[in-house]
Design a protein around this motif. Structure first.
Motif, PDB file in Angstrom:
ATOM      1  N   ASP A  29     -19.541 -12.841  27.726  1.00  0.00           N
ATOM      2  CA  ASP A  29     -18.534 -13.714  27.987  1.00  0.00           C
ATOM      3  C   ASP A  29     -17.278 -12.899  27.506  1.00  0.00           C
ATOM      4  O   ASP A  29     -17.436 -11.663  27.372  1.00  0.00           O
ATOM      5  N   GLY A  30     -16.304 -13.613  26.868  1.00  0.00           N
ATOM      6  CA  GLY A  30     -14.945 -13.077  26.804  1.00  0.00           C
ATOM      7  C   GLY A  30     -14.787 -12.213  25.652  1.00  0.00           C
ATOM      8  O   GLY A  30     -13.969 -11.662  25.464  1.00  0.00           O
ATOM      9  N   ASP A  31     -15.793 -12.418  24.678  1.00  0.00           N
ATOM     10  CA  ASP A  31     -15.767 -11.660  23.444  1.00  0.00           C
ATOM     11  C   ASP A  31     -17.238 -10.532  23.143  1.00  0.00           C
ATOM     12  O   ASP A  31     -17.362 -10.479  22.008  1.00  0.00           O
ATOM     13  N   ILE A  45     -11.971 -11.195  16.770  1.00  0.00           N
ATOM     14  CA  ILE A  45     -11.388 -12.079  17.884  1.00  0.00           C
ATOM     15  C   ILE A  45     -12.597 -13.077  18.346  1.00  0.00           C
ATOM     16  O   ILE A  45     -13.570 -12.922  18.297  1.00  0.00           O
ATOM     17  N   ASP A  46     -11.862 -14.163  18.938  1.00  0.00           N
ATOM     18  CA  ASP A  46     -12.670 -15.113  19.496  1.00  0.00           C
ATOM     19  C   ASP A  46     -11.982 -15.702  20.822  1.00  0.00           C
ATOM     20  O   ASP A  46     -11.063 -16.264  20.809  1.00  0.00           O
ATOM     21  N   ALA A  47     -12.664 -15.509  21.838  1.00  0.00           N
ATOM     22  CA  ALA A  47     -12.353 -16.054  23.334  1.00  0.00           C
ATOM     23  C   ALA A  47     -13.041 -17.361  23.655  1.00  0.00           C
ATOM     24  O   ALA A  47     -14.146 -17.771  22.862  1.00  0.00           O
ATOM     25  N   PRO A  48     -12.305 -18.121  24.454  1.00  0.00           N
ATOM     26  CA  PRO A  48     -13.167 -19.284  24.802  1.00  0.00           C
ATOM     27  C   PRO A  48     -14.486 -19.237  25.233  1.00  0.00           C
ATOM     28  O   PRO A  48     -14.833 -18.343  25.953  1.00  0.00           O
ATOM     29  N   ALA A  67     -11.493 -15.641  30.883  1.00  0.00           N
ATOM     30  CA  ALA A  67     -11.503 -14.594  29.785  1.00  0.00           C
ATOM     31  C   ALA A  67     -12.494 -13.533  30.008  1.00  0.00           C
ATOM     32  O   ALA A  67     -12.373 -12.238  29.887  1.00  0.00           O
ATOM     33  N   ALA A  68     -13.647 -14.150  30.639  1.00  0.00           N
ATOM     34  CA  ALA A  68     -14.806 -13.127  30.917  1.00  0.00           C
ATOM     35  C   ALA A  68     -14.431 -12.295  31.917  1.00  0.00           C
ATOM     36  O   ALA A  68     -14.593 -11.314  31.878  1.00  0.00           O
ATOM     37  N   PHE A  69     -14.023 -12.774  32.929  1.00  0.00           N
ATOM     38  CA  PHE A  69     -13.633 -11.974  34.050  1.00  0.00           C
ATOM     39  C   PHE A  69     -12.157 -10.920  33.899  1.00  0.00           C
ATOM     40  O   PHE A  69     -12.373  -9.931  34.249  1.00  0.00           O
ATOM     41  N   ALA A  70     -11.570 -11.259  32.967  1.00  0.00           N
ATOM     42  CA  ALA A  70     -10.516 -10.417  32.405  1.00  0.00           C
ATOM     43  C   ALA A  70     -11.063  -9.202  31.820  1.00  0.00           C
ATOM     44  O   ALA A  70     -10.608  -8.168  31.871  1.00  0.00           O
ATOM     45  N   LEU A  71     -12.182  -9.580  30.699  1.00  0.00           N
ATOM     46  CA  LEU A  71     -12.628  -8.469  30.241  1.00  0.00           C
ATOM     47  C   LEU A  71     -13.476  -7.618  30.974  1.00  0.00           C
ATOM     48  O   LEU A  71     -13.575  -6.226  31.035  1.00  0.00           O
ATOM     49  N   ALA A  72     -14.185  -8.216  31.980  1.00  0.00           N
ATOM     50  CA  ALA A  72     -15.111  -7.380  33.040  1.00  0.00           C
ATOM     51  C   ALA A  72     -13.915  -6.503  33.730  1.00  0.00           C
ATOM     52  O   ALA A  72     -14.519  -5.505  34.238  1.00  0.00           O
TER      53      ALA A  72
END
Length: 214
Positions: A29-31, A45-48, A67-72
């Motif tokens: 996930d995003g984090d 940090i804490d992502a949605p 958020a997850a896609f940005a990290l990916a």
């Protein structure tokens, strides 16, 4: 002795978590990342949540997925190194990660896809969050609920995890063994629980990947 058991279990889990881990990651996930079988929760940090929605330009969108896609996109097919800062109650490495000279934790905050998690050392990212807010990036392009408040709200839908190309049909929990939360599972020495094992329940499986209290 019973009161010391959770602490002993956490100490044992911490001893098994490496100080650093390097490799090409997958994104949960995003984090959260996974590298060579080691689950990494990004420090400070804490992502949605993956099931969380926000609003932008008057419309609802899946901010947890974005958020997850940005990290990916940042780490795709790249070597990432994560350095341990702590070990959480689920036995995950809590660390600071970098890819190609970029600190992943700080980058997510700078892009507005994660917030400083002040309860867990996130104050070091306040400046980055201020920059994202001023520029209207990511979550700051609209309105959103803090991820920690979203998790506390019983009306929030359960997180479904990052979208995957295939899904495993849910298996009902085996009756006869129940756990109220993951702390009880850890204290019993049963973590992680796999889907289909005694005591597994969807409420204990935060990301819906079939592994509870990981």
């Amino acid at each position: 002795m019973r009161a010391l058991l959770p602490l002993l279990l956490l100490s044992t889990a911490a001893a098994q978590v490496p100080a650093t881990v390097t490799g090409i990651p997958t994104v949960t996930d995003g984090d959260t990342l996974q590298i060579r079988g080691v689950k990494v929760r990004l420090y400070g940090i804490d992502a949605p949540e993956s099931s969380q929605t926000c609003t932008r330009a008057g419309k609802t969108y899946g901010c947890g997925r974005e958020a997850a896609f940005a990290l990916a996109d940042l780490v795709r097919n790249k070597t990432v190194t994560c350095t341990r800062k702590d070990v959480d109650r689920y036995g995950r490495l809590v660390g600071v990660c970098s890819v190609g000279g970029t600190e992943v934790n700080r980058w997510l905050v700078q892009q507005g896809w994660a917030l400083p998690y002040l309860q867990y050392g996130g104050g070091i990212y306040n400046g980055a969050a201020g920059q994202a807010k001023s520029a209207g990036k990511g979550l700051y392009a609209g309105t959103f609920q803090n991820p920690w408040d979203y998790r506390k709200n019983p009306a929030s839908p359960p997180t479904a995890g990052t979208v995957r190309t295939s899904t495993v049909p849910p298996v009902p929990a085996i009756t006869g063994v129940t756990y109220s939360n993951c702390a009880v599972v850890l204290a019993a020495g049963k973590a992680p629980l796999l889907r289909g094992q005694p005591g597994y329940a969807p409420k204990l499986d935060r990301d819906g990947d079939g592994v509870a209290c990981e």
